[in-house]
Design a protein around this motif. Structure first.
Motif, mmCIF file in Angstrom:
data_model
loop_
_atom_site.group_PDB
_atom_site.id
_atom_site.type_symbol
_atom_site.label_atom_id
_atom_site.label_comp_id
_atom_site.label_asym_id
_atom_site.label_seq_id
_atom_site.Cartn_x
_atom_site.Cartn_y
_atom_site.Cartn_z
ATOM 1 N N GLY A 169 0.812 -1.213 0.000
ATOM 2 C CA GLY A 169 0.000 0.000 0.000
ATOM 3 C C GLY A 169 0.840 1.255 0.000
ATOM 4 O O GLY A 169 0.518 2.241 -0.668
ATOM 5 N N THR A 170 1.936 1.243 0.740
ATOM 6 C CA THR A 170 2.822 2.413 0.802
ATOM 7 C C THR A 170 3.459 2.692 -0.549
ATOM 8 O O THR A 170 3.454 3.827 -1.038
ATOM 9 C CB THR A 170 3.915 2.185 1.857
ATOM 10 O OG1 THR A 170 3.301 2.069 3.148
ATOM 11 C CG2 THR A 170 4.917 3.332 1.873
ATOM 12 N N GLY A 173 0.640 3.538 -3.177
ATOM 13 C CA GLY A 173 0.012 4.820 -2.839
ATOM 14 C C GLY A 173 0.901 5.992 -3.190
ATOM 15 O O GLY A 173 0.438 7.005 -3.727
ATOM 16 N N ASP A 174 2.192 5.865 -2.889
ATOM 17 C CA ASP A 174 3.122 6.951 -3.196
ATOM 18 C C ASP A 174 3.226 7.177 -4.702
ATOM 19 O O ASP A 174 3.193 8.320 -5.176
ATOM 20 C CB ASP A 174 4.501 6.631 -2.626
ATOM 21 C CG ASP A 174 5.539 7.673 -3.003
ATOM 22 O OD1 ASP A 174 5.434 8.815 -2.511
ATOM 23 O OD2 ASP A 174 6.439 7.359 -3.810
ATOM 24 N N GLU A 177 0.017 8.836 -5.966
ATOM 25 C CA GLU A 177 -0.022 10.244 -5.560
ATOM 26 C C GLU A 177 0.868 11.087 -6.464
ATOM 27 O O GLU A 177 0.514 12.208 -6.848
ATOM 28 C CB GLU A 177 0.421 10.379 -4.107
ATOM 29 C CG GLU A 177 -0.609 9.902 -3.088
ATOM 30 C CD GLU A 177 -0.073 9.943 -1.672
ATOM 31 O OE1 GLU A 177 1.074 10.409 -1.477
ATOM 32 O OE2 GLU A 177 -0.794 9.504 -0.757
ATOM 33 N N SER A 184 -0.109 15.673 -0.169
ATOM 34 C CA SER A 184 0.368 14.735 0.835
ATOM 35 C C SER A 184 0.766 15.499 2.088
ATOM 36 O O SER A 184 1.168 16.667 2.023
ATOM 37 C CB SER A 184 1.569 13.942 0.303
ATOM 38 O OG SER A 184 2.139 13.145 1.319
ATOM 39 N N ARG A 430 -6.417 2.634 -5.354
ATOM 40 C CA ARG A 430 -5.072 2.334 -4.868
ATOM 41 C C ARG A 430 -4.589 1.089 -5.592
ATOM 42 O O ARG A 430 -4.373 0.052 -4.996
ATOM 43 C CB ARG A 430 -5.070 2.121 -3.344
ATOM 44 C CG ARG A 430 -3.695 2.342 -2.731
ATOM 45 C CD ARG A 430 -3.682 2.073 -1.244
ATOM 46 N NE ARG A 430 -3.697 0.649 -0.957
ATOM 47 C CZ ARG A 430 -3.720 0.143 0.264
ATOM 48 N NH1 ARG A 430 -3.795 0.953 1.304
ATOM 49 N NH2 ARG A 430 -3.705 -1.171 0.454
#
Length: 456
Positions: A169-170, A173-174, A177, A184, A430
């Motif tokens: 997810g990290t 997600g980054d 974004e 953020s 996501r």
């Protein structure tokens, strides 16, 4: 004849997607306003043509290339090249290998007992919570799905699935974004450092999985897949002479795709059922009739649980885990009277296809009966495409349906699910159709509360 769509903007469409709440919602608005074929600006791909009619999609089935820039947010995950955009000549043999491992029904049946044990373990953990305690469905079910795929195709269990889910997810997600230039609460330096740590954790996990597998030919491992077992993905890759970096990439891609598909699908199904007591009563009544006092189905029971299968398919229609896909037109195409030149990015808005009222009356309504044989007759084959279609469709689709059917059967047989008061479920993009703050449910045992028929 020009393709309808919004006027081009200097920002490449980023602001319009952000205002809509993400690309998954933007695609719905585009087709509501402009019809089944729409031209629009797609960040990472310039201009794309989106097709939301299943009959018109047939003209694109033979496309076998994906637009590289659109999938570049996945680049950091891979060492030997992004597996999502392999050229057709490399993708075809890689896909055949994955299908041989993931799509075999004998392997599904052989591993069914292990899947059942993992599902029962999660159910026991939920049963031990304080009465009516809330559970985070997507966190727990994606973690369980990750353990299932590791046990099925990668040779063992995973001790820290929640950490792996969080790391995926990290990283994703980054990248999303950055692609859509979303705000953020972290500085660029903080985001980069956090993403690098998460990626390092993922790669360390892959290395541990491969090391635990051992060399090809070491036989059965703890009663699970070993050399000669068609479900042994790592062994199959080694036997095919796959370079080590590509093996690591394939393991990582399999972990990513498999846990997202099943865990997210079951989470949305339980969420939708919680708002439809009639459908819940009918599916639990079927479970009680078919299973009797048994807490879990066997493999053959899945084919007898017909309404449960309808529930799963309707949930995948309403909330497909992967809300869209894309191909690259390598030759000119004509779609719905529109000429698409070679080089056109063809966008597949799966969610919009699933909500097309021409093929799904009252498309927002959750109604599993749509998938009865009577109502399914005559429906275009590409009206329901939660796993994609054509040569880039999900290789693990049949395995995901087995896992999801089992999980729904085990959980609905044992528990009643109610939304946690005050908790709002918001679908967000996501990489998959995720819930912004998970899907939180109050879980209570069904003991002494057997449903035998549909109530109003």
């Amino acid at each position: 004849m020009s393709i309808p769509g919004p006027e081009p903007r200097p920002d490449g469409g980023e602001a319009a997607i952000a205002r809509a709440g993400g690309l998954h919602l933007y695609q719905l608005r585009l087709h509501e306003e402009y019809g089944p074929v729409v031209r629009f600006q797609l960040p990472g791909a310039g201009t794309a043509v989106s097709i939301a009619d299943p009959v018109l999609l047939e003209a694109t089935v033979q496309l076998d290339e994906r637009p590289g820039p659109l999938f570049s947010f996945l680049d950091p995950l891979f060492e030997a090249g992004n597996l999502q955009v392999l050229p057709a000549d490399e993708h075809a043999p890689w896909r055949r290998l994955l299908l041989g491992v993931l799509a075999g029904r004998p392997s599904h049946e052989r591993h069914f007992g292990r899947f059942t044990a993992l599902a029962t373990e999660l159910a026991d953990r939920w049963a031990a919570l304080p009465a009516g305690g809330p559970v985070a469905l997507q966190r727990d079910l994606t973690g369980l799905s990750l353990r299932m795929i590791c046990g099925y195709a990668l040779g063992g269990d995973l001790k820290d699935p929640e950490d792996v889910v969080e790391a995926f997810g990290t990283v994703l997600g980054d990248r999303l974004e950055r692609l859509y230039r979303l705000p953020s609460d972290r500085t660029p330096e903080e985001r980069a450092e956090r993403t690098a740590r998460a990626l390092a954790r993922l790669r360390a996990t892959v290395d541990r999985v491969i090391a635990a597998h051992g060399p090809a030919g070491d036989g059965e491992r703890d009663g699970r897949a070993g050399h000669g077992d068609r479900s042994d993905l790592i062994g199959a890759l080694v036997a095919a002479g796959t370079p080590p970096a590509r093996i690591r990439d394939t393991v990582l891609a399999t972990m990513l795709a498999a846990h997202h598909t099943t865990g997210v699908a079951v989470s949305w199904a339980l969420h939708l059922l919680a708002g439809h007591p009639g459908a819940t009563a009918r599916v639990t009544g079927e479970l009680d009739r078919v299973l009797g006092d048994r807490a879990a189905p066997d493999y053959a029971d899945l084919h007898r649980l017909r309404y449960l299968d309808m529930v799963l398919r309707e949930s995948l229609r309403r909330c497909p885990p992967g809300p869209y896909g894309a191909r690259l037109a390598t030759r000119p195409l004509t779609v719905g009277g529109y000429r698409l030149p070679a080089g056109t990015v063809v966008f597949y808005p799966f969610w919009a296809v699933h909500l097309n009222p021409a093929h799904w009356p009252e498309p927002e309504r959750f109604r599993p009966e749509r998938f009865s044989p009577e109502e399914s007759a005559g429906r275009p084959r590409l009206a329901w495409i939660p796993f994609g279609f054509g040569s880039r469709a999900c290789e693990g689709a049949s395995l995901a349906m087995v896992e999801a059917g089992l999980l729904l059967a085990v959980l609905l047989k044992r528990f009643r699910f109610r939304p946690e008061p005050g908790h709002r479920v918001v679908p967000v993009e996501r990489f998959v159709l995720w819930a912004a703050d998970d899907i939180r449910m109050l879980v209570t045992p069904r003991d002494g509360d057997r449903e035998t028929g549909e109530r109003p």
